[in-house]
Design a protein around this motif. Structure first.
Motif, PDB file in Angstrom:
ATOM      1  N   GLY A  39      13.005 -33.623 -33.877  1.00 55.14           N
ATOM      2  CA  GLY A  39      13.079 -33.093 -35.232  1.00 55.14           C
ATOM      3  C   GLY A  39      11.913 -33.498 -36.098  1.00 55.14           C
ATOM      4  O   GLY A  39      11.964 -33.365 -37.322  1.00 55.14           O
ATOM      5  N   GLU A  40      10.827 -33.980 -35.460  1.00 58.10           N
ATOM      6  CA  GLU A  40       9.682 -34.500 -36.225  1.00 58.10           C
ATOM      7  C   GLU A  40       8.991 -33.423 -37.041  1.00 58.10           C
ATOM      8  O   GLU A  40       8.273 -33.732 -38.007  1.00 58.10           O
ATOM      9  CB  GLU A  40       8.690 -35.184 -35.288  1.00 58.10           C
ATOM     10  CG  GLU A  40       7.911 -34.272 -34.357  1.00 58.10           C
ATOM     11  CD  GLU A  40       8.691 -33.842 -33.132  1.00 58.10           C
ATOM     12  OE1 GLU A  40       8.153 -33.012 -32.371  1.00 58.10           O
ATOM     13  OE2 GLU A  40       9.825 -34.325 -32.950  1.00 58.10           O
ATOM     14  N   ALA A  41       9.203 -32.138 -36.705  1.00 63.67           N
ATOM     15  CA  ALA A  41       8.578 -31.062 -37.478  1.00 63.67           C
ATOM     16  C   ALA A  41       9.041 -31.072 -38.926  1.00 63.67           C
ATOM     17  O   ALA A  41       8.323 -30.607 -39.820  1.00 63.67           O
ATOM     18  CB  ALA A  41       8.878 -29.704 -36.838  1.00 63.67           C
ATOM     19  N   LYS A  42      10.245 -31.631 -39.174  1.00 64.12           N
ATOM     20  CA  LYS A  42      10.757 -31.681 -40.549  1.00 64.12           C
ATOM     21  C   LYS A  42       9.906 -32.580 -41.445  1.00 64.12           C
ATOM     22  O   LYS A  42       9.968 -32.476 -42.668  1.00 64.12           O
ATOM     23  CB  LYS A  42      12.211 -32.153 -40.558  1.00 64.12           C
ATOM     24  CG  LYS A  42      13.185 -31.143 -39.975  1.00 64.12           C
ATOM     25  CD  LYS A  42      14.613 -31.617 -40.090  1.00 64.12           C
ATOM     26  CE  LYS A  42      15.569 -30.610 -39.476  1.00 64.12           C
ATOM     27  NZ  LYS A  42      15.608 -29.343 -40.226  1.00 64.12           N
ATOM     28  N   LEU A  43       9.131 -33.474 -40.840  1.00 63.81           N
ATOM     29  CA  LEU A  43       8.250 -34.324 -41.647  1.00 63.81           C
ATOM     30  C   LEU A  43       7.138 -33.503 -42.295  1.00 63.81           C
ATOM     31  O   LEU A  43       6.548 -33.926 -43.296  1.00 63.81           O
ATOM     32  CB  LEU A  43       7.625 -35.416 -40.765  1.00 63.81           C
ATOM     33  CG  LEU A  43       8.615 -36.418 -40.166  1.00 63.81           C
ATOM     34  CD1 LEU A  43       7.911 -37.316 -39.158  1.00 63.81           C
ATOM     35  CD2 LEU A  43       9.273 -37.252 -41.261  1.00 63.81           C
ATOM     36  N   ILE A  44       6.858 -32.329 -41.725  1.00 63.35           N
ATOM     37  CA  ILE A  44       5.830 -31.454 -42.268  1.00 63.35           C
ATOM     38  C   ILE A  44       6.444 -30.223 -42.928  1.00 63.35           C
ATOM     39  O   ILE A  44       6.049 -29.818 -44.013  1.00 63.35           O
ATOM     40  CB  ILE A  44       4.857 -31.013 -41.148  1.00 63.35           C
ATOM     41  CG1 ILE A  44       4.245 -32.242 -40.482  1.00 63.35           C
ATOM     42  CG2 ILE A  44       3.769 -30.089 -41.685  1.00 63.35           C
ATOM     43  CD1 ILE A  44       3.476 -31.932 -39.220  1.00 63.35           C
ATOM     44  N   THR A  45       7.428 -29.640 -42.238  1.00 62.88           N
ATOM     45  CA  THR A  45       8.110 -28.441 -42.742  1.00 62.88           C
ATOM     46  C   THR A  45       9.605 -28.719 -42.787  1.00 62.88           C
ATOM     47  O   THR A  45      10.307 -28.559 -41.776  1.00 62.88           O
ATOM     48  CB  THR A  45       7.833 -27.230 -41.817  1.00 62.88           C
ATOM     49  OG1 THR A  45       6.431 -27.126 -41.603  1.00 62.88           O
ATOM     50  CG2 THR A  45       8.355 -25.944 -42.441  1.00 62.88           C
ATOM     51  N   PRO A  46      10.131 -29.180 -43.927  1.00 62.01           N
ATOM     52  CA  PRO A  46      11.525 -29.651 -43.993  1.00 62.01           C
ATOM     53  C   PRO A  46      12.575 -28.641 -43.549  1.00 62.01           C
ATOM     54  O   PRO A  46      13.655 -29.042 -43.102  1.00 62.01           O
ATOM     55  CB  PRO A  46      11.704 -30.010 -45.481  1.00 62.01           C
ATOM     56  CG  PRO A  46      10.327 -30.345 -45.943  1.00 62.01           C
ATOM     57  CD  PRO A  46       9.412 -29.410 -45.193  1.00 62.01           C
ATOM     58  N   ASP A  47      12.302 -27.329 -43.653  1.00 65.93           N
ATOM     59  CA  ASP A  47      13.331 -26.353 -43.285  1.00 65.93           C
ATOM     60  C   ASP A  47      13.177 -25.840 -41.858  1.00 65.93           C
ATOM     61  O   ASP A  47      13.775 -24.844 -41.477  1.00 65.93           O
ATOM     62  CB  ASP A  47      13.346 -25.172 -44.258  1.00 65.93           C
ATOM     63  CG  ASP A  47      12.032 -24.386 -44.231  1.00 65.93           C
ATOM     64  OD1 ASP A  47      11.070 -24.866 -43.604  1.00 65.93           O
ATOM     65  OD2 ASP A  47      11.982 -23.297 -44.850  1.00 65.93           O
ATOM     66  N   ASP A  48      12.380 -26.538 -41.052  1.00 68.79           N
ATOM     67  CA  ASP A  48      12.196 -26.125 -39.663  1.00 68.79           C
ATOM     68  C   ASP A  48      13.478 -26.378 -38.878  1.00 68.79           C
ATOM     69  O   ASP A  48      13.954 -27.503 -38.795  1.00 68.79           O
ATOM     70  CB  ASP A  48      11.037 -26.912 -39.026  1.00 68.79           C
ATOM     71  CG  ASP A  48      10.661 -26.393 -37.645  1.00 68.79           C
ATOM     72  OD1 ASP A  48      11.476 -25.686 -37.042  1.00 68.79           O
ATOM     73  OD2 ASP A  48       9.551 -26.701 -37.189  1.00 68.79           O
ATOM     74  N   SER A  49      14.047 -25.322 -38.293  1.00 65.39           N
ATOM     75  CA  SER A  49      15.285 -25.466 -37.509  1.00 65.39           C
ATOM     76  C   SER A  49      15.203 -24.643 -36.227  1.00 65.39           C
ATOM     77  O   SER A  49      16.197 -24.092 -35.778  1.00 65.39           O
ATOM     78  CB  SER A  49      16.493 -25.011 -38.343  1.00 65.39           C
ATOM     79  OG  SER A  49      16.343 -23.652 -38.715  1.00 65.39           O
ATOM     80  N   SER A  50      14.010 -24.539 -35.658  1.00 64.89           N
ATOM     81  CA  SER A  50      13.791 -23.628 -34.540  1.00 64.89           C
ATOM     82  C   SER A  50      14.155 -24.225 -33.186  1.00 64.89           C
ATOM     83  O   SER A  50      13.985 -23.571 -32.171  1.00 64.89           O
ATOM     84  CB  SER A  50      12.316 -23.202 -34.506  1.00 64.89           C
ATOM     85  OG  SER A  50      11.471 -24.331 -34.372  1.00 64.89           O
ATOM     86  N   VAL A  51      14.635 -25.450 -33.165  1.00 61.64           N
ATOM     87  CA  VAL A  51      14.950 -26.102 -31.894  1.00 61.64           C
ATOM     88  C   VAL A  51      16.439 -26.431 -31.828  1.00 61.64           C
ATOM     89  O   VAL A  51      16.978 -27.076 -32.730  1.00 61.64           O
ATOM     90  CB  VAL A  51      14.128 -27.401 -31.720  1.00 61.64           C
ATOM     91  CG1 VAL A  51      14.451 -28.054 -30.383  1.00 61.64           C
ATOM     92  CG2 VAL A  51      12.637 -27.098 -31.795  1.00 61.64           C
ATOM     93  N   ARG A  52      17.086 -25.983 -30.751  1.00 65.42           N
ATOM     94  CA  ARG A  52      18.483 -26.355 -30.523  1.00 65.42           C
ATOM     95  C   ARG A  52      18.489 -27.587 -29.635  1.00 65.42           C
ATOM     96  O   ARG A  52      17.884 -27.594 -28.561  1.00 65.42           O
ATOM     97  CB  ARG A  52      19.241 -25.212 -29.853  1.00 65.42           C
ATOM     98  CG  ARG A  52      20.728 -25.538 -29.612  1.00 65.42           C
ATOM     99  CD  ARG A  52      21.480 -24.301 -29.208  1.00 65.42           C
ATOM    100  NE  ARG A  52      20.989 -23.731 -27.959  1.00 65.42           N
ATOM    101  CZ  ARG A  52      21.237 -22.494 -27.554  1.00 65.42           C
ATOM    102  NH1 ARG A  52      21.931 -21.679 -28.335  1.00 65.42           N
ATOM    103  NH2 ARG A  52      20.776 -22.057 -26.396  1.00 65.42           N
ATOM    104  N   THR A  53      19.191 -28.626 -30.083  1.00 67.85           N
ATOM    105  CA  THR A  53      19.162 -29.916 -29.390  1.00 67.85           C
ATOM    106  C   THR A  53      20.578 -30.301 -28.988  1.00 67.85           C
ATOM    107  O   THR A  53      21.414 -30.603 -29.833  1.00 67.85           O
ATOM    108  CB  THR A  53      18.536 -30.992 -30.294  1.00 67.85           C
ATOM    109  OG1 THR A  53      17.228 -30.573 -30.698  1.00 67.85           O
ATOM    110  CG2 THR A  53      18.428 -32.314 -29.559  1.00 67.85           C
ATOM    111  N   GLN A  54      20.840 -30.285 -27.683  1.00 66.66           N
ATOM    112  CA  GLN A  54      22.177 -30.541 -27.148  1.00 66.66           C
ATOM    113  C   GLN A  54      22.188 -31.842 -26.359  1.00 66.66           C
ATOM    114  O   GLN A  54      21.276 -32.115 -25.579  1.00 66.66           O
ATOM    115  CB  GLN A  54      22.609 -29.388 -26.247  1.00 66.66           C
ATOM    116  CG  GLN A  54      24.035 -29.511 -25.717  1.00 66.66           C
ATOM    117  CD  GLN A  54      24.410 -28.356 -24.815  1.00 66.66           C
ATOM    118  OE1 GLN A  54      23.713 -28.052 -23.853  1.00 66.66           O
ATOM    119  NE2 GLN A  54      25.517 -27.701 -25.128  1.00 66.66           N
ATOM    120  N   CYS A  55      23.217 -32.636 -26.566  1.00 68.12           N
ATOM    121  CA  CYS A  55      23.337 -33.925 -25.873  1.00 68.12           C
ATOM    122  C   CYS A  55      23.766 -33.710 -24.421  1.00 68.12           C
ATOM    123  O   CYS A  55      24.797 -33.081 -24.154  1.00 68.12           O
ATOM    124  CB  CYS A  55      24.359 -34.813 -26.587  1.00 68.12           C
ATOM    125  SG  CYS A  55      23.885 -35.232 -28.280  1.00 68.12           S
TER     126      CYS A  55
END
Length: 244
Positions: free
Chosen positions: A96-112
């Motif tokens: 989720g490091e993209a949020k440090l540059i673009t806070p509304d970035d949600s283009s990655v689905r992350t499943q445990c």
């Protein structure tokens, strides 16, 4: 159902010395790691199959403390037959490091892939710490560069499928594997399917099955089970892959 969350006391996070080499926590001194924790960070626990809440309304960057996740990116949007980019992330890695540059970035689905413990870091506070503490900033940049170099070897290097599958399994055994409770010398990679491996390597499922079958028949190095890969001898697998 919403994901199961469980707050853990900060004492559970005190020691960063056991994290994998090249990971974000391992790149800081013990004192700087304590300074990071003093910002009020707490861990959260997610069950196998849960998705991390990384949508547009979430403002957190996550440090994976235990467990592993599968990330799927959708460069051409979501829909049937559209390509995805699949990556696996394990202990000590930041997602989720993209949020440090673009806070509304949600283009990655992350499943445990397994029961997973993460440390959520609110992006505004985390950015402030990065500006204030050069060591934290360098640790993050070094961990991202180490991840990029690892990704090049694992996912983009043009090599025979057997070598690529073997290299990925070594990586997963090191970062996401757990000792088999029945036999300690075996390593179990849980939550992963042959389809996941094929998607990550951009090869066919049948090609992946053939590679796993070869590893099983020649020395019994691995076994494929339902949503599990069992590595019977990690050292033997490692030595069978060029570059290890």
């Amino acid at each position: 159902m919403p994901p199961t969350l469980e707050a853990a006391r900060p004492i559970d996070l005190q020691d960063n010395t056991g994290m994998p080499e090249g990971s974000f926590p391992s790149g800081m001194s013990a004192g700087t790691w304590q300074r990071l924790l003093q910002a009020g960070l707490r861990s959260r626990r997610f069950n196998q199959g849960d998705n991390l809440p990384m949508g547009r309304t979430d403002r957190s960057v996550y440090i994976i403390w235990e467990g592993a996740v599968k990330q799927e990116r959708f460069p051409l949007g979501t829909g049937d037959n559209l390509p995805t980019v699949t990556r696996f992330r394990g202990r000590g890695q930041v997602v989720g490091e993209a949020k440090l540059i673009t806070p509304d970035d949600s283009s990655v689905r992350t499943q445990c892939l397994t029961r997973t413990v993460v440390i959520p870091c609110e992006e505004g506070s985390f950015n402030a710490l990065l500006r204030q503490r050069l060591e934290i900033q360098r640790a993050l940049l070094r961990s991202l560069e180490a991840r990029n170099r690892s990704d090049e070897l694992l996912y983009t290097l043009i090599r025979p499928p057997l070598e690529r599958v073997g290299r990925l399994l070594v990586h997963l055994a090191d970062t996401a594997g757990a000792p088999d409770p029945e036999t300690s010398h075996r390593t179990v990679i849980s939550g992963i399917t042959q389809k996941d491996i094929a998607a990550a390597l951009q090869i066919g499922v049948s090609t992946t099955e053939n590679a796993l079958r070869t590893l099983r028949y020649h020395g019994g190095i691995v076994e494929a089970r339902y949503r599990q890969i069992v590595v019977n001898d990690v050292d033997k697998l490692r030595h069978s892959v060029p570059g290890h």
